[in-house]
Each structure stands twice: as structure tokens, then as C-alpha cells.
Design an enzyme around this catalytic site. Sequence first.
Site, PDB file in Angstrom:
ATOM      1  N   ASN A  39       0.847  -1.186   0.000  1.00 31.62           N
ATOM      2  CA  ASN A  39       0.000   0.000   0.000  1.00 31.62           C
ATOM      3  C   ASN A  39       0.889   1.246   0.000  1.00 31.62           C
ATOM      4  O   ASN A  39       1.967   1.262   0.606  1.00 31.62           O
ATOM      5  CB  ASN A  39      -1.004  -0.001   1.156  1.00 31.62           C
ATOM      6  N   ILE A  40       0.434   2.246  -0.720  1.00 32.56           N
ATOM      7  CA  ILE A  40       1.184   3.497  -0.868  1.00 32.56           C
ATOM      8  C   ILE A  40       0.228   4.644  -0.580  1.00 32.56           C
ATOM      9  O   ILE A  40      -0.669   4.923  -1.377  1.00 32.56           O
ATOM     10  CB  ILE A  40       1.756   3.620  -2.301  1.00 32.56           C
ATOM     11  N   GLU A  41       0.425   5.268   0.578  1.00 31.72           N
ATOM     12  CA  GLU A  41      -0.465   6.360   0.974  1.00 31.72           C
ATOM     13  C   GLU A  41       0.077   7.697   0.468  1.00 31.72           C
ATOM     14  O   GLU A  41       1.174   7.780  -0.087  1.00 31.72           O
ATOM     15  CB  GLU A  41      -0.631   6.351   2.502  1.00 31.72           C
TER      16      GLU A  41
ATOM     17  N   CYS B  96      -3.973   0.604  -2.665  1.00 31.26           N
ATOM     18  CA  CYS B  96      -3.775  -0.615  -1.883  1.00 31.26           C
ATOM     19  C   CYS B  96      -2.705  -1.522  -2.493  1.00 31.26           C
ATOM     20  O   CYS B  96      -2.438  -1.481  -3.699  1.00 31.26           O
ATOM     21  CB  CYS B  96      -5.071  -1.408  -1.827  1.00 31.26           C
TER      22      CYS B  96
ATOM     23  N   GLU C 157      -2.879  -4.726  -3.023  1.00 30.57           N
ATOM     24  CA  GLU C 157      -3.411  -5.686  -3.989  1.00 30.57           C
ATOM     25  C   GLU C 157      -3.446  -5.077  -5.389  1.00 30.57           C
ATOM     26  O   GLU C 157      -3.052  -5.702  -6.370  1.00 30.57           O
ATOM     27  CB  GLU C 157      -4.840  -6.110  -3.605  1.00 30.57           C
TER      28      GLU C 157
ATOM     29  N   CYS D 178     -10.169  -4.584   0.361  1.00 31.38           N
ATOM     30  CA  CYS D 178     -11.260  -3.607   0.334  1.00 31.38           C
ATOM     31  C   CYS D 178     -12.135  -3.811  -0.903  1.00 31.38           C
ATOM     32  O   CYS D 178     -11.803  -4.583  -1.801  1.00 31.38           O
ATOM     33  CB  CYS D 178     -10.689  -2.187   0.352  1.00 31.38           C
TER      34      CYS D 178
ATOM     35  N   CYS E 245     -10.426  -3.249  -4.349  1.00 30.20           N
ATOM     36  CA  CYS E 245      -9.522  -4.339  -4.752  1.00 30.20           C
ATOM     37  C   CYS E 245     -10.315  -5.580  -5.152  1.00 30.20           C
ATOM     38  O   CYS E 245      -9.936  -6.284  -6.087  1.00 30.20           O
ATOM     39  CB  CYS E 245      -8.547  -4.653  -3.627  1.00 30.20           C
TER      40      CYS E 245
HETATM   41 ZN    ZN Z   1      -7.906  -2.310  -1.512  1.00 27.73          ZN
END
Ligand code: ZN
Length: 133
Positions: A46-48, A57, A59, A88, A91
Amino acid sequence: MLSNEMRQRLIDIAVQARRWAYAPYSNYFVGAALLTTSGKIYDGVNIENAAYPDGICAERVAIFKAVSEGEREFSAIAVVTQNGGSPCGSCRQVLAEFGLETLVYIADAEGNLLQELTVSDLLPGAFTPKSLG
Ligand SMILES: [Zn+2]
């Protein structure tokens, strides 16, 4: 159905990838590893972003990496979080695009398998390419 060895290998790769998650806001680190039917494995994290909605996300990072290299068919994806969080909705939808039978392994940060499902289990009644007629 994957062999136990391949399943654990996929989970272990997701565990390793998770180290590279960029999650300074949620501190919820996620690693993913996607196995293609051609036998390749693509990982993702995940990359915020400071602009929160612009994050993505693990995935989808793994799936987009694979698709951008020409892959379209997937056997399985392992998703690793601290507490066995489930993919989520976004995804699930992106996974559904490429097959409802893709296996989904949900594991914790120590690589313990917690759940084994299919995309179809995660997204019943999915809107797929077939839905467009
Ligand atoms: Zn997701």
C-alpha cells in the site's frame, strides 16, 4: 488449488514486500503477492499520500504491475497485514475483472494463513466484463 509450498511461498513474498509499504498516515502496512497462471509473481504494497484519496492498496499495486507487463490471468493472491485484514471493495472489484476463481490467501504478518477464499466469495454478484454484454 496450489501446492502448500507455493501457497506459503506466495505468502512469504507478501510478508517480505510488506516492509516496503508506505503507510505513514494509517500505519496499516499491507503486502501482497500475485501469482500469474504463467508462473510469475508480482508483489505490491500500500502506498499512501498526504492527499489521502490518492493512495492505493497493495493488492491493486500488484495487479497493476502484472497487467502493465502483459499478464491477464491470475491463480492466486496473498494479502498480508498485521491482523489478517481483508481486501477492500475496490480491490475486490479489480480482482473480479480478471477472474472470479482467483484464490485469495489472507495471512498475518508472521505468514500464518488465516483465510483461503476465492474472489467470488469476496464479491458475490460481481459486475464483470460479461456484465457489459
Ligand atoms: Zn484495496
